[in-house]
Scaffold this active site. Sequence first.
Site, PDB file in Angstrom:
ATOM      1  N   CYS A   1      35.011  23.195  37.542  1.00 43.19           N
ATOM      2  CA  CYS A   1      36.297  23.663  38.087  1.00 43.19           C
ATOM      3  C   CYS A   1      37.244  24.351  37.117  1.00 43.19           C
ATOM      4  O   CYS A   1      37.869  25.333  37.495  1.00 43.19           O
ATOM      5  CB  CYS A   1      36.998  22.498  38.758  1.00 43.19           C
ATOM      6  SG  CYS A   1      36.076  21.961  40.208  1.00 43.19           S
TER       7      CYS A   1
ATOM      8  N   GLN B   1      37.089  26.340  34.499  1.00 46.08           N
ATOM      9  CA  GLN B   1      36.906  27.771  34.265  1.00 46.08           C
ATOM     10  C   GLN B   1      37.096  28.571  35.546  1.00 46.08           C
ATOM     11  O   GLN B   1      37.829  29.557  35.585  1.00 46.08           O
ATOM     12  CB  GLN B   1      35.529  28.024  33.662  1.00 46.08           C
ATOM     13  CG  GLN B   1      35.245  29.491  33.498  1.00 46.08           C
ATOM     14  CD  GLN B   1      34.068  29.740  32.588  1.00 46.08           C
ATOM     15  OE1 GLN B   1      34.007  29.250  31.476  1.00 46.08           O
ATOM     16  NE2 GLN B   1      33.127  30.520  33.066  1.00 46.08           N
TER      17      GLN B   1
HETATM   18  P1  NAD Z   1      29.333  20.764  45.451  1.00 47.47           P
HETATM   19  O1  NAD Z   1      28.643  22.032  45.208  1.00 47.47           O
HETATM   20  O2  NAD Z   1      28.893  19.515  44.756  1.00 47.47           O
HETATM   21  O3  NAD Z   1      29.264  20.428  47.042  1.00 47.47           O
HETATM   22  C1  NAD Z   1      29.520  21.358  48.046  1.00 47.47           C
HETATM   23  C2  NAD Z   1      28.542  21.120  49.191  1.00 47.47           C
HETATM   24  O4  NAD Z   1      28.919  21.935  50.303  1.00 47.47           O
HETATM   25  C3  NAD Z   1      27.084  21.483  48.875  1.00 47.47           C
HETATM   26  O5  NAD Z   1      26.270  20.326  49.031  1.00 47.47           O
HETATM   27  C4  NAD Z   1      26.741  22.575  49.894  1.00 47.47           C
HETATM   28  O6  NAD Z   1      25.413  22.493  50.376  1.00 47.47           O
HETATM   29  C5  NAD Z   1      27.724  22.288  51.012  1.00 47.47           C
HETATM   30  N1  NAD Z   1      27.981  23.431  51.889  1.00 47.47           N
HETATM   31  C6  NAD Z   1      28.292  24.713  51.555  1.00 47.47           C
HETATM   32  N2  NAD Z   1      28.470  25.453  52.668  1.00 47.47           N
HETATM   33  C7  NAD Z   1      28.253  24.636  53.726  1.00 47.47           C
HETATM   34  C8  NAD Z   1      28.313  24.809  55.148  1.00 47.47           C
HETATM   35  N3  NAD Z   1      28.626  25.990  55.694  1.00 47.47           N
HETATM   36  N4  NAD Z   1      28.051  23.755  55.933  1.00 47.47           N
HETATM   37  C9  NAD Z   1      27.737  22.560  55.397  1.00 47.47           C
HETATM   38  N5  NAD Z   1      27.686  22.326  54.068  1.00 47.47           N
HETATM   39  C10 NAD Z   1      27.946  23.344  53.241  1.00 47.47           C
HETATM   40  O7  NAD Z   1      30.877  21.031  45.189  1.00 47.47           O
HETATM   41  P2  NAD Z   1      31.991  19.964  44.735  1.00 47.47           P
HETATM   42  O8  NAD Z   1      31.930  19.734  43.282  1.00 47.47           O
HETATM   43  O9  NAD Z   1      31.950  18.794  45.666  1.00 47.47           O
HETATM   44  O10 NAD Z   1      33.320  20.812  44.998  1.00 47.47           O
HETATM   45  C11 NAD Z   1      33.760  21.091  46.313  1.00 47.47           C
HETATM   46  C12 NAD Z   1      35.165  21.643  46.240  1.00 47.47           C
HETATM   47  O11 NAD Z   1      36.043  20.659  45.684  1.00 47.47           O
HETATM   48  C13 NAD Z   1      35.314  22.881  45.340  1.00 47.47           C
HETATM   49  O12 NAD Z   1      36.265  23.747  45.923  1.00 47.47           O
HETATM   50  C14 NAD Z   1      35.853  22.314  44.041  1.00 47.47           C
HETATM   51  O13 NAD Z   1      36.641  23.254  43.347  1.00 47.47           O
HETATM   52  C15 NAD Z   1      36.729  21.180  44.543  1.00 47.47           C
HETATM   53  N6  NAD Z   1      36.926  20.076  43.578  1.00 47.47           N
HETATM   54  C16 NAD Z   1      35.874  19.615  42.829  1.00 47.47           C
HETATM   55  C17 NAD Z   1      36.065  18.537  41.959  1.00 47.47           C
HETATM   56  C18 NAD Z   1      34.941  18.005  41.107  1.00 47.47           C
HETATM   57  O14 NAD Z   1      35.221  17.200  40.245  1.00 47.47           O
HETATM   58  N7  NAD Z   1      33.703  18.407  41.310  1.00 47.47           N
HETATM   59  C19 NAD Z   1      37.313  17.921  41.896  1.00 47.47           C
HETATM   60  C20 NAD Z   1      38.356  18.407  42.687  1.00 47.47           C
HETATM   61  C21 NAD Z   1      38.144  19.487  43.538  1.00 47.47           C
HETATM   62  C1  UGA Z   2      39.065  18.114  36.239  1.00 48.21           C
HETATM   63  C2  UGA Z   2      40.457  17.507  36.414  1.00 48.21           C
HETATM   64  O1  UGA Z   2      40.680  16.513  35.405  1.00 48.21           O
HETATM   65  C3  UGA Z   2      40.598  16.873  37.790  1.00 48.21           C
HETATM   66  O2  UGA Z   2      41.928  16.391  37.972  1.00 48.21           O
HETATM   67  C4  UGA Z   2      40.268  17.916  38.860  1.00 48.21           C
HETATM   68  O3  UGA Z   2      40.319  17.334  40.135  1.00 48.21           O
HETATM   69  C5  UGA Z   2      38.879  18.467  38.603  1.00 48.21           C
HETATM   70  O4  UGA Z   2      38.832  19.042  37.285  1.00 48.21           O
HETATM   71  C6  UGA Z   2      38.483  19.550  39.537  1.00 48.21           C
HETATM   72  O5  UGA Z   2      39.308  20.204  40.151  1.00 48.21           O
HETATM   73  O6  UGA Z   2      37.273  19.719  39.588  1.00 48.21           O
HETATM   74  P1  UGA Z   2      36.630  17.189  35.682  1.00 48.21           P
HETATM   75  O7  UGA Z   2      36.326  18.617  35.424  1.00 48.21           O
HETATM   76  O8  UGA Z   2      35.745  16.420  36.592  1.00 48.21           O
HETATM   77  O9  UGA Z   2      38.120  17.053  36.298  1.00 48.21           O
HETATM   78  O10 UGA Z   2      36.688  16.385  34.303  1.00 48.21           O
HETATM   79  P2  UGA Z   2      37.777  16.314  33.126  1.00 48.21           P
HETATM   80  O11 UGA Z   2      37.916  14.916  32.715  1.00 48.21           O
HETATM   81  O12 UGA Z   2      39.015  17.041  33.438  1.00 48.21           O
HETATM   82  O13 UGA Z   2      37.017  17.073  31.946  1.00 48.21           O
HETATM   83  C7  UGA Z   2      36.816  18.481  31.983  1.00 48.21           C
HETATM   84  C8  UGA Z   2      36.236  18.950  30.655  1.00 48.21           C
HETATM   85  O14 UGA Z   2      37.236  18.900  29.633  1.00 48.21           O
HETATM   86  C9  UGA Z   2      35.079  18.098  30.149  1.00 48.21           C
HETATM   87  O15 UGA Z   2      34.088  18.910  29.590  1.00 48.21           O
HETATM   88  C10 UGA Z   2      35.733  17.225  29.106  1.00 48.21           C
HETATM   89  O16 UGA Z   2      34.838  16.770  28.142  1.00 48.21           O
HETATM   90  C11 UGA Z   2      36.755  18.183  28.523  1.00 48.21           C
HETATM   91  N1  UGA Z   2      37.899  17.499  27.891  1.00 48.21           N
HETATM   92  C12 UGA Z   2      38.734  16.722  28.629  1.00 48.21           C
HETATM   93  C13 UGA Z   2      38.110  17.667  26.535  1.00 48.21           C
HETATM   94  O17 UGA Z   2      37.357  18.369  25.850  1.00 48.21           O
HETATM   95  N2  UGA Z   2      39.172  17.037  25.949  1.00 48.21           N
HETATM   96  C14 UGA Z   2      40.029  16.259  26.670  1.00 48.21           C
HETATM   97  O18 UGA Z   2      40.995  15.716  26.076  1.00 48.21           O
HETATM   98  C15 UGA Z   2      39.799  16.098  28.035  1.00 48.21           C
END
Ligand code: NAD
Ligand code: UGA
Length: 458
Positions: free
Chosen positions: A271, A273
Amino acid sequence: MNICCIGAGYVGGPTMAMIALKCPEHRVTVVDINEKRIAAWNSDELPVYEPGLDDVVREARGRNLFFSTDVNGTIAEADMIFISVNTPTKTYGVGAGRAADLKFIEKCARQIADVAKGNIIVVEKSTLPVRTAESVRRILEGCGGEFTFQVLSNPEFLAEGTAMEDLNEPDRVLIGGEQTPEGEEAAQALVDVYAHWVPRERILTTNVWSSELSKLTANAFLAQRVSSINAISALCEATEADVEEVARAIGTDSRIGPKFLKSSVGFGGSCFQKDILNLVYLCQHFGLPEVADYWEQVIVMNDYQKSRFVRRLVRTLFNTVSDKKIAILGFAFKKDTNDTRESPAIYVCRDLLEEQANVHIYDPKVKPAQIFADLGQAATDADGKANDSIIIEEDVYAACKDAHAVAILTEWDQFKTLDWQRIYDNMLKPAFVFDGRNILDAAALRKIGFEVSGIGRV
Ligand code: NAD
Ligand code: UGA
């Protein structure tokens, strides 16, 4: 209520498992087009590794938590539909390399438009560019279906590796809705779901646009802290200051705070990047090039940190790693997850392979097939001969045996308590350790005989 979540990934799975656990009166069904993923959610080996997740799924699955590939059938019966699909960086056309690819979101909206019935609430759980709810609304409106709807924004703030804690005790839950009586009623229905376990004062309600923009902004601010301390780490290496000491010294200022100041080989994950690139694209789109450049620098610094790590390693190993064995400890983008998306390990290994090194990789949770896919290489060639420049090791000591250097790329706790004397005895000398996470006791390792390089410390 019947709750449907489209997308059974790192967010959809854990988030819905927590809602089902805390709200036994609601029926929660998570759907996905990926059959393998759904099968894994219904098995003993879940597709997502997250401490504490297994227990929650075990308790709620089959009671009021279900995983299914019947996307249309589940939408048709739902009162509340979460969209939790992936929103990766676009790789083609206008905005390639920056804008979020919203094709999965649009597909979901159209699918909802086709089959939904009654009075529904559509909740954006995915991270989206500000004003996406407008597009979702127009698609739903344009279909002339037999339903009425409200669109809410409810971004997720969990971090991988601590997802279950973050979901159980969130700093805040954010709900954005239209500021009309119908919008407020819909927002209240979602507030009532979270109020089962989240104190009311931690549930923030805003307008839809603030909610969408707050998610991108929160990630940009967090990533900016990591890039800021990483920028200082380069200066520390040039001046014999120690970045760990600097971070402690500045973090005790309560205005700065101690969290997210851990210098590293660079941030990874799916996320940071993509969300910053999305923010950069939005700023450019709205004619704000200075603002775009400001945030883009967070990414530039992160790329610099990853390549700087490899350059330093090669320089230290007498300017060549060709044919040398480099042990890579950790491939996930952080500890306590099996997720490798944008992991710095991918970039470090690719650069080392480019320099003709042989990398022996150990990670306690990442599957070998995932590592080969991330590195864009096959485990065997056409004749079935094993790839001898990338070896995935099941045993951490085997990974280090006869190595010229060990590089720590993920901060797994187990690396701190390894038998480092045994590792030293079995390595080529001089034995180098590159601690890309600053987790090891450098003084103790030096006593054994290692030459140790941390990040931002000499
Ligand atoms: P992910 O790739 O793990 O999961 C997404 C899933 O959606 C996949 O399994 C895919 O097959 C499914 N999908 C896509 N199109 C579909 C459709 N039309 N019908 C049914 N299923 C479908 O992604 P993720 O990491 O869970 O992230 C999901 C969203 O949440 C992203 O927008 C991400 O930015 C956000 N987010 C992620 C995190 C995190 O830590 N991974 C944290 C906060 C927010
Ligand atoms: C991050 C945010 O922390 C969440 O709040 C958000 O929901 C999520 O992105 C998202 O939108 O996906 P995540 O990417 O799962 O969560 O993990 P982080 O703990 O934030 O770490 C991100 C990267 O930064 C990792 O590679 C971690 O090693 C690095 N990091 C983190 C550092 O190098 N230094 C730090 O002090 C903290």
